[in-house]
Design a protein around this motif. Structure first.
Motif, PDB file in Angstrom:
ATOM      1  N   ASP A  41     -14.500   5.860  11.487  1.00  0.00           N
ATOM      2  CA  ASP A  41     -14.144   6.105  10.106  1.00  0.00           C
ATOM      3  C   ASP A  41     -12.639   5.192  10.015  1.00  0.00           C
ATOM      4  N   THR A  42     -12.793   4.213   9.766  1.00  0.00           N
ATOM      5  CA  THR A  42     -11.392   3.344   9.724  1.00  0.00           C
ATOM      6  C   THR A  42     -10.515   3.594   8.524  1.00  0.00           C
ATOM      7  N   GLY A  43     -11.294   4.053   7.566  1.00  0.00           N
ATOM      8  CA  GLY A  43     -10.278   4.414   6.349  1.00  0.00           C
ATOM      9  C   GLY A  43      -9.969   5.746   6.715  1.00  0.00           C
ATOM     10  N   MET A  45      -8.328   6.190   9.412  1.00  0.00           N
ATOM     11  CA  MET A  45      -7.218   5.596  10.270  1.00  0.00           C
ATOM     12  C   MET A  45      -6.033   5.450   9.253  1.00  0.00           C
ATOM     13  N   PHE A  46      -6.435   4.630   8.306  1.00  0.00           N
ATOM     14  CA  PHE A  46      -5.407   4.467   7.162  1.00  0.00           C
ATOM     15  C   PHE A  46      -4.830   5.499   6.528  1.00  0.00           C
ATOM     16  N   ARG A  47      -5.749   6.463   6.157  1.00  0.00           N
ATOM     17  CA  ARG A  47      -5.197   7.741   5.724  1.00  0.00           C
ATOM     18  C   ARG A  47      -4.345   8.546   6.480  1.00  0.00           C
ATOM     19  N   ALA A  48      -4.830   8.564   7.993  1.00  0.00           N
ATOM     20  CA  ALA A  48      -3.763   9.474   8.708  1.00  0.00           C
ATOM     21  C   ALA A  48      -2.571   8.914   8.813  1.00  0.00           C
ATOM     22  N   ALA A 106      -2.885   5.062   1.060  1.00  0.00           N
ATOM     23  CA  ALA A 106      -3.718   4.286   2.191  1.00  0.00           C
ATOM     24  C   ALA A 106      -4.021   3.049   1.739  1.00  0.00           C
ATOM     25  N   SER A 107      -4.494   2.747   0.547  1.00  0.00           N
ATOM     26  CA  SER A 107      -4.796   1.421  -0.065  1.00  0.00           C
ATOM     27  C   SER A 107      -3.213   0.742  -0.081  1.00  0.00           C
ATOM     28  N   ARG A 108      -2.289   1.567  -0.572  1.00  0.00           N
ATOM     29  CA  ARG A 108      -0.991   0.648  -0.702  1.00  0.00           C
ATOM     30  C   ARG A 108      -0.386   0.133   0.730  1.00  0.00           C
ATOM     31  N   LEU A 109      -0.701   1.145   1.683  1.00  0.00           N
ATOM     32  CA  LEU A 109      -0.179   0.912   3.088  1.00  0.00           C
ATOM     33  C   LEU A 109      -1.016  -0.420   3.753  1.00  0.00           C
ATOM     34  N   ALA A 110      -2.452  -0.286   3.158  1.00  0.00           N
ATOM     35  CA  ALA A 110      -3.045  -1.337   3.889  1.00  0.00           C
ATOM     36  C   ALA A 110      -2.761  -2.826   3.616  1.00  0.00           C
ATOM     37  N   LEU A 111      -1.811  -2.825   2.659  1.00  0.00           N
ATOM     38  CA  LEU A 111      -1.216  -4.260   2.338  1.00  0.00           C
ATOM     39  C   LEU A 111      -0.295  -4.755   3.405  1.00  0.00           C
ATOM     40  N   VAL A 115       1.094  -2.807   9.619  1.00  0.00           N
ATOM     41  CA  VAL A 115       0.278  -1.648   9.843  1.00  0.00           C
ATOM     42  C   VAL A 115      -1.297  -2.061  10.070  1.00  0.00           C
ATOM     43  N   ARG A 116      -1.405  -3.265   9.369  1.00  0.00           N
ATOM     44  CA  ARG A 116      -2.936  -3.606   9.605  1.00  0.00           C
ATOM     45  C   ARG A 116      -2.985  -4.382  11.075  1.00  0.00           C
ATOM     46  N   ASP A 117      -2.169  -4.939  11.646  1.00  0.00           N
ATOM     47  CA  ASP A 117      -2.280  -5.469  12.965  1.00  0.00           C
ATOM     48  C   ASP A 117      -2.391  -4.072  13.995  1.00  0.00           C
ATOM     49  N   GLY A 136     -15.630   0.293   6.883  1.00  0.00           N
ATOM     50  CA  GLY A 136     -14.058   0.132   6.563  1.00  0.00           C
ATOM     51  C   GLY A 136     -14.249  -0.755   5.333  1.00  0.00           C
ATOM     52  N   ARG A 137     -13.290  -1.848   5.575  1.00  0.00           N
ATOM     53  CA  ARG A 137     -13.213  -2.819   4.515  1.00  0.00           C
ATOM     54  C   ARG A 137     -13.179  -4.475   5.087  1.00  0.00           C
ATOM     55  N   ASP A 138     -12.905  -4.271   6.329  1.00  0.00           N
ATOM     56  CA  ASP A 138     -12.913  -5.595   7.051  1.00  0.00           C
ATOM     57  C   ASP A 138     -13.271  -5.448   8.566  1.00  0.00           C
ATOM     58  N   MET A 139     -14.462  -4.770   8.582  1.00  0.00           N
ATOM     59  CA  MET A 139     -14.963  -4.494   9.843  1.00  0.00           C
ATOM     60  C   MET A 139     -15.824  -5.984  10.393  1.00  0.00           C
ATOM     61  N   GLN A 191      -8.922   0.722  -9.849  1.00  0.00           N
ATOM     62  CA  GLN A 191      -7.564   0.717  -9.062  1.00  0.00           C
ATOM     63  C   GLN A 191      -7.566   0.090  -7.748  1.00  0.00           C
ATOM     64  N   ARG A 192      -8.274   0.938  -6.933  1.00  0.00           N
ATOM     65  CA  ARG A 192      -8.273   0.746  -5.301  1.00  0.00           C
ATOM     66  C   ARG A 192      -9.137  -0.423  -5.512  1.00  0.00           C
ATOM     67  N   ASP A 193     -10.215  -0.721  -6.014  1.00  0.00           N
ATOM     68  CA  ASP A 193     -10.970  -1.728  -5.690  1.00  0.00           C
ATOM     69  C   ASP A 193     -10.126  -3.110  -6.014  1.00  0.00           C
ATOM     70  N   GLN A 195      -6.906  -3.618  -5.772  1.00  0.00           N
ATOM     71  CA  GLN A 195      -5.985  -3.761  -4.644  1.00  0.00           C
ATOM     72  C   GLN A 195      -6.717  -4.222  -3.449  1.00  0.00           C
ATOM     73  N   ASP A 196      -7.523  -3.466  -3.084  1.00  0.00           N
ATOM     74  CA  ASP A 196      -8.475  -3.701  -1.771  1.00  0.00           C
ATOM     75  C   ASP A 196      -9.042  -5.315  -1.670  1.00  0.00           C
ATOM     76  N   ARG A 197      -9.543  -5.648  -3.007  1.00  0.00           N
ATOM     77  CA  ARG A 197     -10.078  -6.859  -2.995  1.00  0.00           C
ATOM     78  C   ARG A 197      -8.995  -7.881  -3.112  1.00  0.00           C
ATOM     79  N   GLN A 198      -7.965  -7.855  -3.809  1.00  0.00           N
ATOM     80  CA  GLN A 198      -7.128  -8.771  -4.089  1.00  0.00           C
ATOM     81  C   GLN A 198      -6.062  -9.156  -3.127  1.00  0.00           C
ATOM     82  N   ARG A 199      -6.075  -8.432  -2.230  1.00  0.00           N
ATOM     83  CA  ARG A 199      -4.966  -8.250  -1.219  1.00  0.00           C
ATOM     84  C   ARG A 199      -5.050  -9.846  -0.274  1.00  0.00           C
ATOM     85  N   ALA A 200      -3.867 -10.102   0.164  1.00  0.00           N
ATOM     86  CA  ALA A 200      -3.973 -11.298   0.956  1.00  0.00           C
ATOM     87  C   ALA A 200      -4.680 -11.149   2.660  1.00  0.00           C
TER      88      ALA A 200
HETATM   89  O1   DC Z   1     -12.515   4.434   3.012  1.00  0.00           O
HETATM   90  P1   DC Z   1     -11.120   4.943   2.589  1.00  0.00           P
HETATM   91  O2   DC Z   1     -11.276   5.387   1.166  1.00  0.00           O
HETATM   92  O3   DC Z   1     -11.176   6.438   3.261  1.00  0.00           O
HETATM   93  O4   DC Z   1      -9.991   4.010   2.706  1.00  0.00           O
HETATM   94  C1   DC Z   1      -8.693   4.181   2.280  1.00  0.00           C
HETATM   95  C2   DC Z   1      -8.056   3.088   2.083  1.00  0.00           C
HETATM   96  O5   DC Z   1      -7.704   2.528   3.362  1.00  0.00           O
HETATM   97  C3   DC Z   1      -8.739   1.920   1.384  1.00  0.00           C
HETATM   98  O6   DC Z   1      -8.377   2.068  -0.135  1.00  0.00           O
HETATM   99  C4   DC Z   1      -8.156   0.575   2.058  1.00  0.00           C
HETATM  100  C5   DC Z   1      -7.614   0.965   3.259  1.00  0.00           C
HETATM  101  N1   DC Z   1      -8.575   0.526   4.447  1.00  0.00           N
HETATM  102  C6   DC Z   1      -8.469  -0.780   4.769  1.00  0.00           C
HETATM  103  O7   DC Z   1      -7.851  -1.612   4.282  1.00  0.00           O
HETATM  104  N2   DC Z   1      -9.287  -1.242   5.877  1.00  0.00           N
HETATM  105  C7   DC Z   1     -10.006  -0.490   6.391  1.00  0.00           C
HETATM  106  N3   DC Z   1     -10.798  -0.999   7.304  1.00  0.00           N
HETATM  107  C8   DC Z   1     -10.283   0.747   6.186  1.00  0.00           C
HETATM  108  C9   DC Z   1      -9.576   1.236   4.750  1.00  0.00           C
END
Ligand code: DC
Length: 236
Positions: A41-43, A45-48, A106-111, A115-117, A136-139, A191-193, A195-200
């Motif tokens: 569950d990589t989400g 990992m971002f949340r933690a 977590a979604s903000r931090l994911a920008l 952190v991503r690296d 996740g989002r980018d698996m 909002q989360r969609d 942010q997650d879809r539009q980020r670079a």
């Molecule tokens: O899946 P989740 O709701 O637990 O994820 C929380 C946030 O973490 C999500 O809004 C964006 C970020 N995330 C990400 O950028 N890449 C991933 N592989 C997993 C989560």
């Protein structure tokens, strides 16, 4: 010298509230145990990471101090199938990372690139050790571009909001914790969609070779059956 067997990687990407975690665990569990698939569950990992870094995550710190703080985080995995557990510094993160506010943090931090690296490397390290269903989002696009089987799950935002609310109601049953109303959850999901879809960096989108499943009008068992049929066709 004996070589380790190549690891199987199945990726499950999609937006918030689409059911990736439940389905990912069920998929890992339903496949033959000899495949030894664990669920990642990589989400979480971002949340933690958001929880660990706290409110001012990232921006307030200079890059050096952020890197130094990230280095203190160690993610590992144990178990397989539904019993898979992600550990952060030797401990399974609890309910504290499951709130909507930590999801938004977590979604903000994911920008943030650092952190991503950092998390991508941690995810790839786990993928070199275990066969995985990784959600996740980018698996499928960034972390495991040569995965054996890729899925992208989607559903209309109002359907996901309803599912998320039911999940929160179940989790909070018998406790005194308030659950946000449906409108509020849908607004947060949209909002989360966005942010997650539009980020670079590593935006939420299906990999070119992903199988896309719209789950809006499907029962969970029907989605699982589709996932299993596809995995069997490709891998077994
Ligand atoms: O899946 P989740 O709701 O637990 O994820 C929380 C946030 O973490 C999500 O809004 C964006 C970020 N995330 C990400 O950028 N890449 C991933 N592989 C997993 C989560």
């Amino acid at each position: 010298m004996q070589r380790a067997a190549p690891k199987i990687i199945i990726t499950l990407d999609g937006p918030a509230g689409v059911g990736k975690s439940s389905l990912g665990k069920e998929l890992a569990n339903a496949l033959p145990p000899e495949l030894g698939l664990a669920f990642l569950d990589t989400g979480a990992m971002f949340r933690a990471t958001a929880y660990f870094l706290g409110e001012a995550a990232g921006e307030a710190d200079g890059p050096d101090s952020l890197a130094a703080r990230l280095e203190k985080l160690d993610f590992t995995l144990r178990g397989s199938g539904e019993a898979s557990e992600l550990l952060c510094n030797g401990r399974v993160p609890g309910r504290e990372i499951r709130s909507e506010s930590i999801g938004a943090a977590a979604s903000r931090l994911a920008l943030n690139r650092e952190v991503r690296d950092f998390l991508r490397k941690a995810q790839q390290k786990i993928g070199a050790q275990y066969s995985l269903v990784a959600e996740g989002r980018d698996m499928g696009t960034v972390v495991f571009p040569s995965a054996d089987c890729k899925f992208f799950l989607d559903a209309r935002p109002e359907v996901r909001a309803l599912r998320r609310r039911n999940q929160l109601l179940n989790q909070n049953a018998g406790k005194d914790a308030p659950v946000p109303d449906l409108e509020c959850i849908e607004r947060l999901i949209r909002q989360r969609d966005e942010q997650d879809r539009q980020r670079a960096l590593a935006p939420l989108r299906p990999a070119e070779d992903a199988v896309i499943i719209d789950t809006s009008d499907l029962e969970r068992a029907e989605v699982l059956a589709k996932l299993l049929a596809e995995v069997r066709k490709k891998l077994l």
